[in-house]
Design a protein around this motif. Structure first.
Motif, mmCIF file in Angstrom:
data_model
loop_
_atom_site.group_PDB
_atom_site.id
_atom_site.type_symbol
_atom_site.label_atom_id
_atom_site.label_comp_id
_atom_site.label_asym_id
_atom_site.label_seq_id
_atom_site.Cartn_x
_atom_site.Cartn_y
_atom_site.Cartn_z
ATOM 1 N N LEU A 80 0.782 -1.132 -0.049
ATOM 2 C CA LEU A 80 0.054 0.042 -0.118
ATOM 3 C C LEU A 80 0.961 1.144 -0.082
ATOM 4 N N LYS A 81 1.935 1.249 0.542
ATOM 5 C CA LYS A 81 2.741 2.315 0.605
ATOM 6 C C LYS A 81 3.578 2.702 -0.647
ATOM 7 N N SER A 82 3.772 1.386 -1.255
ATOM 8 C CA SER A 82 4.490 1.483 -2.605
ATOM 9 C C SER A 82 3.280 2.137 -3.618
ATOM 10 N N MET A 83 2.199 1.670 -3.450
ATOM 11 C CA MET A 83 1.018 2.336 -4.557
ATOM 12 C C MET A 83 0.939 3.749 -4.150
ATOM 13 N N LYS A 84 0.857 4.402 -2.945
ATOM 14 C CA LYS A 84 0.931 5.643 -2.623
ATOM 15 C C LYS A 84 2.080 6.386 -3.251
ATOM 16 N N LYS A 85 3.228 5.936 -3.066
ATOM 17 C CA LYS A 85 4.421 6.692 -3.437
ATOM 18 C C LYS A 85 4.406 6.763 -5.212
ATOM 19 N N ARG A 86 3.798 5.563 -5.755
ATOM 20 C CA ARG A 86 3.794 5.556 -7.133
ATOM 21 C C ARG A 86 2.819 6.775 -7.697
ATOM 22 N N ASP A 88 1.905 9.531 -5.733
ATOM 23 C CA ASP A 88 2.290 10.702 -5.444
ATOM 24 C C ASP A 88 3.291 11.088 -6.699
ATOM 25 N N SER A 89 4.080 10.257 -6.991
ATOM 26 C CA SER A 89 5.209 10.571 -8.009
ATOM 27 C C SER A 89 4.848 11.067 -9.265
ATOM 28 N N ILE A 90 3.356 10.950 -9.401
ATOM 29 C CA ILE A 90 2.918 11.242 -10.868
ATOM 30 C C ILE A 90 1.673 12.631 -10.662
ATOM 31 N N GLN A 91 1.501 12.866 -9.396
ATOM 32 C CA GLN A 91 0.804 13.769 -9.047
ATOM 33 C C GLN A 91 -0.964 13.308 -9.160
ATOM 34 N N GLY A 92 -0.871 12.035 -8.757
ATOM 35 C CA GLY A 92 -2.148 11.202 -8.776
ATOM 36 C C GLY A 92 -2.266 11.176 -7.116
ATOM 37 N N ASN A 93 -3.351 10.397 -6.898
ATOM 38 C CA ASN A 93 -3.623 9.876 -5.693
ATOM 39 C C ASN A 93 -4.371 8.753 -5.265
ATOM 40 N N ILE A 94 -4.308 7.933 -4.270
ATOM 41 C CA ILE A 94 -5.101 6.902 -3.939
ATOM 42 C C ILE A 94 -5.993 6.958 -2.738
ATOM 43 N N VAL A 95 -7.157 6.300 -3.038
ATOM 44 C CA VAL A 95 -7.881 6.430 -1.976
ATOM 45 C C VAL A 95 -8.433 4.711 -1.498
ATOM 46 N N ALA A 101 -17.218 -6.008 6.062
ATOM 47 C CA ALA A 101 -18.433 -6.792 5.735
ATOM 48 C C ALA A 101 -18.589 -6.896 4.242
ATOM 49 N N ILE A 102 -17.798 -5.883 3.604
ATOM 50 C CA ILE A 102 -18.105 -5.882 2.017
ATOM 51 C C ILE A 102 -17.035 -5.740 1.217
ATOM 52 N N GLY A 103 -15.783 -5.754 1.680
ATOM 53 C CA GLY A 103 -14.568 -5.866 0.942
ATOM 54 C C GLY A 103 -13.699 -4.456 0.896
ATOM 55 N N THR A 104 -12.849 -4.272 -0.104
ATOM 56 C CA THR A 104 -11.861 -3.277 -0.278
ATOM 57 C C THR A 104 -12.148 -2.654 -1.732
ATOM 58 N N ASP A 105 -12.161 -1.393 -1.785
ATOM 59 C CA ASP A 105 -12.122 -0.464 -2.892
ATOM 60 C C ASP A 105 -10.929 0.302 -2.805
ATOM 61 N N VAL A 106 -9.995 0.061 -3.987
ATOM 62 C CA VAL A 106 -8.598 0.723 -4.239
ATOM 63 C C VAL A 106 -9.070 1.683 -5.249
ATOM 64 N N ILE A 107 -8.918 3.026 -5.150
ATOM 65 C CA ILE A 107 -9.505 3.913 -6.325
ATOM 66 C C ILE A 107 -8.090 4.688 -6.577
ATOM 67 N N LEU A 108 -7.532 4.650 -7.734
ATOM 68 C CA LEU A 108 -6.460 5.368 -8.313
ATOM 69 C C LEU A 108 -6.673 6.602 -8.972
ATOM 70 N N ARG A 109 -6.446 7.776 -8.735
ATOM 71 C CA ARG A 109 -6.881 9.025 -9.398
ATOM 72 C C ARG A 109 -5.717 9.685 -10.282
ATOM 73 N N PHE A 110 -6.084 10.304 -11.279
ATOM 74 C CA PHE A 110 -5.131 10.775 -12.041
ATOM 75 C C PHE A 110 -5.629 11.838 -12.830
ATOM 76 N N ASN A 111 -5.085 13.329 -12.549
ATOM 77 C CA ASN A 111 -5.713 14.516 -13.145
ATOM 78 C C ASN A 111 -5.271 14.429 -14.909
#
Length: 126
Positions: A80-86, A88-95, A101-111
């Motif tokens: 997870l830290k690696s994904m955040k660092k990646r 951040d390096s492209i001025q994107g973000n991760i949520v 009860a329902i699982g996990t949603d990893v959302i990568l956002r890039f402008n």
């Protein structure tokens, strides 16, 4: 792995050219999300969704697994830290939205309007 994967990609999504380092970091962040699901989630279903909203590229990798323990995120989440660092390096973000009860949603956002995003190519499809 036995995990069913559903793909949801907006068919009207135009092509975008992205700098190589942007493509690489997005690819590796997505790969890490899938690796984490396979290794930790005990999920039976993953939904991969790709769409653009307000010039923001959104990549959602959602599973129906056991969720992420918040304490583990703090202590030893190298992936997870690696994904955040990646991102951040492209001025994107991760949520990350997780619920046991329902699982996990990893959302990568890039402008896509940032100067590092490249340009829109006048073609349709992904």
């Amino acid at each position: 792995t036995g995990i069913k994967c559903v793909k949801k990609i907006d068919e009207s999504l135009p092509y975008y050219t992205l700098r190589p380092e942007v493509r690489k970091n997005l690819f590796l962040a997505v790969k890490e999300a899938f690796h984490n699901i396979q290794k930790h989630s005990a999920a039976s279903l993953v939904t991969f969704e790709l769409f653009v909203q307000d010039n923001i590229l959104n990549i959602s990798i959602k599973d129906n697994g056991v969720g992420i323990d918040e304490e583990k995120i703090q202590d030893s989440s190298i992936g997870l830290k690696s994904m955040k660092k990646r991102m951040d390096s492209i001025q994107g973000n991760i949520v990350i939205v997780s619920d046991k009860a329902i699982g996990t949603d990893v959302i990568l956002r890039f402008n896509l309007t940032e100067t590092n995003s490249g340009e829109k190519v006048p073609q349709k499809g992904v």
